[in-house]
Structure formats: C-alpha cells, structure tokens
Write a protein that holds these residues in place. Structure first.
Motif, PDB file in Angstrom:
ATOM      1  N   UNK A  67       0.831  -1.198   0.000  1.00 56.47           N
ATOM      2  CA  UNK A  67       0.000   0.000   0.000  1.00 56.47           C
ATOM      3  C   UNK A  67       0.867   1.250   0.000  1.00 56.47           C
ATOM      4  N   UNK A  68       0.379   2.268  -0.700  1.00 59.09           N
ATOM      5  CA  UNK A  68       1.013   3.583  -0.748  1.00 59.09           C
ATOM      6  C   UNK A  68      -0.027   4.591  -0.286  1.00 59.09           C
ATOM      7  N   UNK A  69       0.338   5.448   0.679  1.00 61.42           N
ATOM      8  CA  UNK A  69      -0.539   6.505   1.168  1.00 61.42           C
ATOM      9  C   UNK A  69       0.155   7.850   1.033  1.00 61.42           C
ATOM     10  N   UNK A  70      -0.534   8.820   0.483  1.00 62.21           N
ATOM     11  CA  UNK A  70       0.026  10.161   0.333  1.00 62.21           C
ATOM     12  C   UNK A  70       0.458  10.715   1.683  1.00 62.21           C
ATOM     13  N   UNK A  71      -0.309  10.466   2.724  1.00 63.02           N
ATOM     14  CA  UNK A  71      -0.002  10.987   4.052  1.00 63.02           C
ATOM     15  C   UNK A  71       1.329  10.474   4.576  1.00 63.02           C
TER      16      UNK A  71
END
Length: 150
Positions: free
Chosen positions: A143-147
């Motif tokens: 998973x990749x999260x901008x935050x």
C-alpha cells in the motif's frame, strides 16, 4: 465543503523476476494483480457542470489508470534493467513479447511507488491521490498513502 474519497479497482496480469533474491521469486513468474486507486477531492458544486456532484468521473480516472498502468503492465514481463535478465529480455523482445525494463527491482512495493508517480502526474489539479493498494496474491499486497510521503 466535504472532501470525499473515491476508489476504482483494476486487474492486470504481469510477469517478473527478482534478480538477486534468495527464494523462488528469482525465477520468472507472474501474478494476477489487483490495483485499488483512491483519490480525494471536493464534489463539483456547480449544477451547470455535467459532472455536478462528482469528485472525478470514474471514467476519467479509469482512462488515466488504464493508459498509465494497465495498458503498460498487462501481460508484460518486468525486469530491472540493471540485471542479467536483460539478456532474457532482449530475447523475449526479439520474439515480440511485451517486456518492460524498469529502474527498480520489480517488487510490489516498488511498483506501487512507480504507479503513484504515474497517476499523480495525470490527475487534475483539484484531485489528490490518496492511496494505492497493489494486491499481488490473495494474501499479499503493498500500500502507498500520500499521508506517509510527507
């Protein structure tokens, strides 16, 4: 006005090999990837706009992801361009196979970073990429999260 997240899911088949890995994944093999793309924005408030009430038209998001990811990676074999697999890649290309040579080890982790950059570059200014989930198998995903990128 409220920010809303919307998600669209995509499926594609990709082969790869992990050069230097100490397990089975050093061999060329493939996965049925599932990619979930979540964007965030404010729904369009102008009742005269044909996309009134939408953060982004799902078909617009689909076009971006299809062009940047699915059309590129579906039924391709991905190799790190700095590995001995380039000899195999050259042979496959000569036989008219779809091969991608990338600047990274083609793990799910690195692929999702690449995908985030590609998608972010194409989104309208008022839409932010919130997260990506790249599922490699039924039980494994990255998973990749901008935050998390700040």
């Amino acid at each position: 006005m409220s920010k809303i997240r919307i998600t669209k899911q995509f499926n594609f088949e990709t082969g790869h090999a992990l050069y230097g890995y100490d397990g089975k994944c050093k061999n060329v093999h493939g996965h049925s990837y599932k990619l979930s793309v979540t964007v965030i924005g404010v729904p369009i408030a102008d009742p005269n706009n044909v996309k009134f009430g939408m953060v982004i038209d799902f078909s617009d998001l689909k076009r971006i992801v299809k062009e940047e990811i699915v059309d590129q990676f579906d039924h391709a074999t991905v190799f790190n361009k700095n590995t001995p697999h380039v000899e195999l890649a050259a042979e496959l290309i000569q036989r008219q196979h779809h091969v991608l040579l990338v600047d990274y080890q083609p793990t799910s982790e690195n692929m999702v970073i690449d995908f985030a950059a590609r998608i972010k570059a194409r989104l309208p200014q008022n839409i932010e990429l919130h997260s990506l989930k790249l599922q490699e198998t039924g039980t494994s995903f990255a998973e990749w999260y901008a935050a998390d990128q700040a």
